[in-house]
Scaffold this motif. Sequence first.
Motif, PDB file in Angstrom:
ATOM      1  N   ALA A  41       0.822  -1.204  -0.052  1.00 47.68           N
ATOM      2  CA  ALA A  41      -0.069  -0.179  -0.230  1.00 47.68           C
ATOM      3  C   ALA A  41       0.981   1.307   0.146  1.00 47.68           C
ATOM      4  CB  ALA A  41      -0.859  -0.108   1.255  1.00 47.68           C
ATOM      5  N   ARG A  42       2.024   1.146   0.903  1.00 48.98           N
ATOM      6  CA  ARG A  42       2.880   2.436   0.946  1.00 48.98           C
ATOM      7  C   ARG A  42       3.596   2.957  -0.468  1.00 48.98           C
ATOM      8  NH1 ARG A  42       5.947   3.985   6.490  1.00 48.98           N
ATOM      9  NH2 ARG A  42       6.247   6.085   5.843  1.00 48.98           N
ATOM     10  N   GLU A  43       3.782   1.808  -1.240  1.00 50.45           N
ATOM     11  CA  GLU A  43       4.063   2.297  -2.881  1.00 50.45           C
ATOM     12  C   GLU A  43       3.439   3.155  -3.479  1.00 50.45           C
ATOM     13  OE1 GLU A  43       5.136  -1.304  -4.667  1.00 50.45           O
ATOM     14  OE2 GLU A  43       5.876  -2.472  -2.943  1.00 50.45           O
ATOM     15  N   VAL A  44       2.095   3.647  -3.256  1.00 53.81           N
ATOM     16  CA  VAL A  44       1.575   4.418  -3.876  1.00 53.81           C
ATOM     17  C   VAL A  44       1.729   5.805  -3.497  1.00 53.81           C
ATOM     18  CG1 VAL A  44      -0.930   5.030  -4.579  1.00 53.81           C
ATOM     19  CG2 VAL A  44      -0.356   2.576  -4.757  1.00 53.81           C
ATOM     20  N   ALA A  45       1.871   6.572  -4.406  1.00 56.08           N
ATOM     21  CA  ALA A  45       2.113   8.048  -3.959  1.00 56.08           C
ATOM     22  C   ALA A  45       0.874   8.543  -3.401  1.00 56.08           C
ATOM     23  CB  ALA A  45       2.433   8.815  -5.391  1.00 56.08           C
ATOM     24  N   GLY A  46       1.221   9.815  -2.509  1.00 58.65           N
ATOM     25  CA  GLY A  46       0.328  10.636  -1.871  1.00 58.65           C
ATOM     26  C   GLY A  46       0.016  10.346  -0.326  1.00 58.65           C
ATOM     27  N   TRP A  47       1.016   9.218   0.151  1.00 55.34           N
ATOM     28  CA  TRP A  47       0.905   8.723   1.591  1.00 55.34           C
ATOM     29  C   TRP A  47       0.883   9.946   2.542  1.00 55.34           C
ATOM     30  CZ3 TRP A  47      -0.151   4.168   3.146  1.00 55.34           C
ATOM     31  CH2 TRP A  47       0.040   3.874   4.602  1.00 55.34           C
ATOM     32  N   SER A  48       0.002   9.958   3.378  1.00 56.10           N
ATOM     33  CA  SER A  48      -0.410  11.149   4.153  1.00 56.10           C
ATOM     34  C   SER A  48       0.434  10.794   5.969  1.00 56.10           C
ATOM     35  CB  SER A  48      -1.905  11.361   4.251  1.00 56.10           C
ATOM     36  OG  SER A  48      -2.638  10.462   5.210  1.00 56.10           O
ATOM     37  N   SER A  49       0.306  11.714   6.559  1.00 56.57           N
ATOM     38  CA  SER A  49       0.730  11.698   7.834  1.00 56.57           C
ATOM     39  C   SER A  49      -0.298  10.963   8.727  1.00 56.57           C
ATOM     40  CB  SER A  49       1.111  13.084   8.490  1.00 56.57           C
ATOM     41  OG  SER A  49      -0.297  13.871   8.437  1.00 56.57           O
ATOM     42  N   GLU A  50      -1.651  11.051   8.063  1.00 52.68           N
ATOM     43  CA  GLU A  50      -2.753  10.524   9.089  1.00 52.68           C
ATOM     44  C   GLU A  50      -2.715   9.084   8.703  1.00 52.68           C
ATOM     45  OE1 GLU A  50      -7.519  10.666   9.412  1.00 52.68           O
ATOM     46  OE2 GLU A  50      -6.374  12.213   8.320  1.00 52.68           O
ATOM     47  N   GLU A  51      -2.236   8.636   7.677  1.00 53.44           N
ATOM     48  CA  GLU A  51      -2.149   7.449   7.202  1.00 53.44           C
ATOM     49  C   GLU A  51      -1.027   6.486   7.798  1.00 53.44           C
ATOM     50  OE1 GLU A  51      -3.675   6.632   2.709  1.00 53.44           O
ATOM     51  OE2 GLU A  51      -2.573   8.241   3.098  1.00 53.44           O
ATOM     52  N   GLU A  52      -0.159   7.319   7.983  1.00 52.31           N
ATOM     53  CA  GLU A  52       1.213   6.788   8.847  1.00 52.31           C
ATOM     54  C   GLU A  52       0.895   6.620  10.169  1.00 52.31           C
ATOM     55  OE1 GLU A  52       4.812   5.762   9.366  1.00 52.31           O
ATOM     56  OE2 GLU A  52       4.423   6.596   7.336  1.00 52.31           O
ATOM     57  N   HIS A  53      -0.004   7.587  10.833  1.00 54.76           N
ATOM     58  CA  HIS A  53      -0.398   7.342  12.117  1.00 54.76           C
ATOM     59  C   HIS A  53      -1.553   5.934  12.157  1.00 54.76           C
ATOM     60  CE1 HIS A  53      -1.407   8.305  16.453  1.00 54.76           C
ATOM     61  NE2 HIS A  53      -2.824   7.914  15.952  1.00 54.76           N
ATOM     62  N   PHE A  54      -2.417   6.010  11.242  1.00 54.97           N
ATOM     63  CA  PHE A  54      -3.272   5.129  11.190  1.00 54.97           C
ATOM     64  C   PHE A  54      -2.713   3.707  11.131  1.00 54.97           C
ATOM     65  CE2 PHE A  54      -7.096   2.884   9.141  1.00 54.97           C
ATOM     66  CZ  PHE A  54      -8.005   3.200  10.183  1.00 54.97           C
ATOM     67  N   THR A  55      -1.523   3.243  10.433  1.00 50.26           N
ATOM     68  CA  THR A  55      -0.976   2.128  10.327  1.00 50.26           C
ATOM     69  C   THR A  55      -0.013   1.756  11.023  1.00 50.26           C
ATOM     70  OG1 THR A  55       0.489   3.093   8.491  1.00 50.26           O
ATOM     71  CG2 THR A  55      -1.904   1.918   7.859  1.00 50.26           C
ATOM     72  N   ALA A  56       0.341   2.421  12.022  1.00 43.75           N
ATOM     73  CA  ALA A  56       1.479   2.336  13.091  1.00 43.75           C
ATOM     74  C   ALA A  56       1.561   1.103  13.766  1.00 43.75           C
ATOM     75  CB  ALA A  56       1.663   3.493  14.043  1.00 43.75           C
ATOM     76  N   ASN A  57       2.313   0.168  14.051  1.00 42.67           N
ATOM     77  CA  ASN A  57       2.549  -0.925  14.998  1.00 42.67           C
ATOM     78  C   ASN A  57       1.583  -1.982  14.699  1.00 42.67           C
ATOM     79  OD1 ASN A  57       4.434   0.551  16.725  1.00 42.67           O
ATOM     80  ND2 ASN A  57       2.877   1.598  17.449  1.00 42.67           N
ATOM     81  N   LEU A  58       1.444  -2.288  13.225  1.00 45.41           N
ATOM     82  CA  LEU A  58       0.677  -3.372  12.983  1.00 45.41           C
ATOM     83  C   LEU A  58       1.153  -4.650  13.221  1.00 45.41           C
ATOM     84  CD1 LEU A  58      -0.881  -1.750   9.564  1.00 45.41           C
ATOM     85  CD2 LEU A  58      -2.049  -2.030  11.759  1.00 45.41           C
ATOM     86  N   PRO A  59       0.464  -5.842  13.275  1.00 46.67           N
ATOM     87  CA  PRO A  59       0.955  -7.045  13.426  1.00 46.67           C
ATOM     88  C   PRO A  59       1.702  -7.668  12.091  1.00 46.67           C
ATOM     89  CG  PRO A  59      -1.138  -7.052  13.345  1.00 46.67           C
ATOM     90  CD  PRO A  59      -0.987  -5.906  13.358  1.00 46.67           C
ATOM     91  N   THR A  60       2.383  -8.512  12.236  1.00 40.52           N
ATOM     92  CA  THR A  60       3.154  -9.248  11.183  1.00 40.52           C
ATOM     93  C   THR A  60       2.128 -10.166  10.449  1.00 40.52           C
ATOM     94  OG1 THR A  60       5.285  -9.138  12.210  1.00 40.52           O
ATOM     95  CG2 THR A  60       5.017 -10.610  10.368  1.00 40.52           C
ATOM     96  N   VAL A  61       2.381 -10.055   8.841  1.00 40.80           N
ATOM     97  CA  VAL A  61       1.395 -10.879   8.233  1.00 40.80           C
ATOM     98  C   VAL A  61       2.165 -12.164   7.654  1.00 40.80           C
ATOM     99  CG1 VAL A  61       0.035 -11.042   5.941  1.00 40.80           C
ATOM    100  CG2 VAL A  61      -0.168  -9.028   7.547  1.00 40.80           C
ATOM    101  N   PRO A  62       1.531 -13.469   7.558  1.00 40.65           N
ATOM    102  CA  PRO A  62       2.124 -14.483   7.237  1.00 40.65           C
ATOM    103  C   PRO A  62       2.441 -14.390   5.738  1.00 40.65           C
ATOM    104  CG  PRO A  62       0.334 -15.153   8.735  1.00 40.65           C
ATOM    105  CD  PRO A  62       0.152 -13.641   8.446  1.00 40.65           C
ATOM    106  N   PRO A  63       3.527 -14.663   5.202  1.00 38.13           N
ATOM    107  CA  PRO A  63       3.659 -14.570   3.566  1.00 38.13           C
ATOM    108  C   PRO A  63       2.730 -15.291   2.794  1.00 38.13           C
ATOM    109  CG  PRO A  63       5.831 -14.695   5.001  1.00 38.13           C
ATOM    110  CD  PRO A  63       4.894 -14.993   5.895  1.00 38.13           C
ATOM    111  N   SER A  64       2.467 -16.378   3.475  1.00 38.12           N
ATOM    112  CA  SER A  64       1.357 -17.516   2.864  1.00 38.12           C
ATOM    113  C   SER A  64      -0.076 -16.744   2.515  1.00 38.12           C
ATOM    114  CB  SER A  64       1.213 -18.810   3.305  1.00 38.12           C
ATOM    115  OG  SER A  64       0.804 -18.439   4.573  1.00 38.12           O
ATOM    116  N   LEU A  65      -0.242 -16.120   3.843  1.00 37.14           N
ATOM    117  CA  LEU A  65      -1.675 -15.351   3.600  1.00 37.14           C
ATOM    118  C   LEU A  65      -1.468 -14.193   2.744  1.00 37.14           C
ATOM    119  CD1 LEU A  65      -4.474 -14.485   4.516  1.00 37.14           C
ATOM    120  CD2 LEU A  65      -3.401 -13.564   6.547  1.00 37.14           C
ATOM    121  N   ARG A  66      -0.344 -13.348   2.677  1.00 35.61           N
ATOM    122  CA  ARG A  66      -0.297 -12.376   1.705  1.00 35.61           C
ATOM    123  C   ARG A  66      -0.534 -12.762   0.243  1.00 35.61           C
ATOM    124  NH1 ARG A  66       5.494 -10.878   1.570  1.00 35.61           N
ATOM    125  NH2 ARG A  66       5.375 -12.876   0.374  1.00 35.61           N
TER     126      ARG A  66
END
Length: 553
Positions: A41-66
């Motif tokens: 998601a972060r590869e798309v331009a326009g990333w905002s400070s609010e999104e930065e805060h919104f996505t802080a400290n997220l859990p790890t995702v299993p590669p198979s699920l991704r």
Amino acid sequence: MRKPRQLSLFTNIAETDVLATEFSEQPSERGLLAIAMALGAREVAGWSSEEEHFTANLPTVPPSLRDRIQEQILAGFDPLGEAFCRLRPPVERRKTGAIFTPQPITTAMVDWAEQFATPERVIDPGIGSARFALAAGRRFRDATILGIEVDPLSAVIARANLSVAGFAHRSKVILGDFRSVPISSINGKTLYIGNPPYVRHHLIGSQWKRWLIEEASRLTLSASQLAGLHVHFFLATVAKAAPGDFGAFITAAEWLDVNYGSLVRDLFIGPLGGQRIVVIEPTALPFPDAATTAAITTFKIGSQPKQIRMKRVELLDDLQLSGDERVVRRERLETEVRWSHLTRRVRRGPAGYVELGEVFRVHRGQVTGANKVWIEGPLSKGLPSSVLFPSITKARELFLAGKVLEDASILRRVIDLPVDLDVFDTPVRREIDRFLDRAKKLGAHQTYIATNRRAWWSVGLRQPAPILATYMARRPPAFVRNRAEARHINIAHGLYPREILSDCILQNLVDYLSGAVNTNEGRTYAGGLTKFEPREMERLLVPGLDILSQGAT
């Protein structure tokens, strides 16, 4: 520091069940964000400070699920959007208008947009999970993509979908309100496409209601503060788009008929450059979470097509079918106050025949509110002839006239005073004031009709109609050529041509209608009365003007 725990997309769902076609558990918002970030998601331009805060400290995702979610997106599915819809129930999503669009609709809208041009840029003003942006991005491989979204969760999901599709290098998502986000000019055409959010007016802030009024006034148009948010998006598109830009929006269809939708109708036949309207019945579930009639609108900014294509479908599979479209002249839309009836299927007739409404407007006569006051009688003694208009006041007057009304002297006269009474000299004004005093004693100024007129004393008769018609009887309507230039009240309809027509054409039409219309084409009520409402009369099939001019009916 404690290591973030691994997490599946849905709480209490095993990883192997995540891609099931029907989700039986509630998704986790943080899990959904974690998946979106893992998908780029972060590869798309326009990333905002609010999104930065919104996505802080997220859990790890299993590669198979991704990888599994990525496979689903690449296959054309929207697992993240579906999860969002499970996370936010319909009653909550309606507050922001987050209703996602089925794939057959997005495909059809991109197909119709492609008929205009190949865009250099695609803008989705309420991107949601990027369903429209993805469809347009796959079709227009060189176009940049700009999505605008007020909900940070949706914005991150849209970014993830765009990234997985391989569009990150040409995409940008802005977290903001479409009405206030500046849109830069480009060399080339922009496609505006999407599903503007449907939010009722009572959830719209007063500052935005003022914006609507002020922005419409810049276009010399009027707007109602009762308008929903989708109306705001139409107006914002006109304000931001350049001549030649084009688009397709799907919204609730109510703007076709309701008073507060008049701004969209004015924009459609004005600067929006409306081209086509397709109404989708609720049975087709155009909005899966709401049993609502939808309208797809295509447009090209600044154009003024002479004809508008209209269609109504009951199944999404019928969207792409080219048949059953009707062509409505632009002039007809300009004079109609409600449009939904124009989307219904055109009745089939012989070659060269059209619906009456294509060449004539049908208007019921004016309601006086109190015939005993406003039709000439003892009460009106002393009034000048300039305010007394010979009028059809009973249906039998048309039945007795035959096909032509030549003499107005046999008719009763209706009193129609102007709004401004100061135009009369003193002696005449004195007589009018005496009449109004007598009318007041009878309560004429307190009737419902009178209290809703601009001035209670001004009936407001329409100009004489070239053709008059009865509309309720136990027999077919009488159609009469009005050479006497009589007015009519609400016991008759007036047929007004949309362009100047010769007397020969008018008389030939009367001759045809007098012999061709039967009671089966109206509404029959208990007791055998048949009624023709104005819109029903406009649907009568009649010979076209070329045939009528030749007299071959």
